[in-house]
Design a protein around this motif. Structure first.
Motif, short mmCIF file in Angstrom:
data_model
loop_
_atom_site.label_atom_id
_atom_site.label_comp_id
_atom_site.label_asym_id
_atom_site.label_seq_id
_atom_site.Cartn_x
_atom_site.Cartn_y
_atom_site.Cartn_z
N UNK A 1 -18.50 -42.25 15.33
CA UNK A 1 -17.22 -42.18 14.62
C UNK A 1 -16.11 -41.87 15.63
N UNK A 2 -14.98 -42.56 15.48
CA UNK A 2 -13.82 -42.24 16.30
C UNK A 2 -13.42 -40.79 16.04
N UNK A 3 -13.26 -40.03 17.11
CA UNK A 3 -12.89 -38.63 16.99
C UNK A 3 -11.54 -38.44 16.27
N UNK A 4 -10.64 -39.41 16.42
CA UNK A 4 -9.33 -39.31 15.77
C UNK A 4 -9.41 -39.61 14.27
N UNK A 5 -10.51 -40.15 13.80
CA UNK A 5 -10.65 -40.51 12.40
C UNK A 5 -11.25 -39.32 11.63
N UNK A 6 -10.39 -38.32 11.39
CA UNK A 6 -10.86 -37.09 10.76
C UNK A 6 -11.39 -37.30 9.35
N UNK A 7 -10.82 -38.26 8.61
CA UNK A 7 -11.32 -38.55 7.26
C UNK A 7 -12.78 -39.01 7.32
#
Length: 149
Positions: A110-116
């Motif tokens: 998962x992209x770390x910036x994609x908190x959702x």
């Protein structure tokens, strides 16, 4: 869409452009950290390479149109995208549960910036087991490696 009406089935190659449309709409709604040139970079890769490298399953609406999809390779969840018009209806959860039960998924990046997305996977029992500074394409988007615990 009612959960009882949802059906998950295989996606055919002639439907890949529809899958790409779902991917792009979903990415634009959830990956606000990506630049326009990143989306342009990934689109042909998704259409011409990535979709062929995974086992694809889709959720269709009442008209039979793909509104969400999942892609798996071995025990990795490579893609899970839901069209923004049907987000928040439990479709992602159903697709993930299907991928775990039917496709043997135990890992996801998962992209770390994609908190959702991180919150979603944590809520579904995944834990972070590692981190990479760059994504698989060498772009500066840190990736969290998660595994079902």
């Amino acid at each position: 869409m009612r959960k009882a009406d949802m059906r998950i089935d295989s996606i055919q190659e002639n439907e890949y452009t529809v899958v790409l449309d779902v991917w792009e709409a979903s990415v634009r709604a959830t990956h606000d950290f990506l630049k326009e040139e990143d989306i342009a970079y990934f689109k042909p890769l998704i259409l011409n390479e990535y979709l062929y490298a995974v086992e694809l399953r889709g959720v269709r609406n009442e008209e039979g149109k793909i509104i969400a999809f999942v892609g798996a390779a071995e025990d990795n969840l490579e893609m899970l995208f839901v069209h923004p018009s049907v987000r928040g209806q439990g479709i992602g959860k159903i697709l993930l549960q299907y991928a775990v039960a039917e496709l043997g998924i135990i890992k996801v990046d998962v992209n770390e910036q994609n908190q959702q997305a991180i919150g979603f996977y944590e809520h579904e029992g995944f834990k972070t087991i590692g981190r990479s500074e760059l994504d698989a394409s060498g772009k500066p988007y840190p990736i969290l490696h998660m595994q079902l615990s």
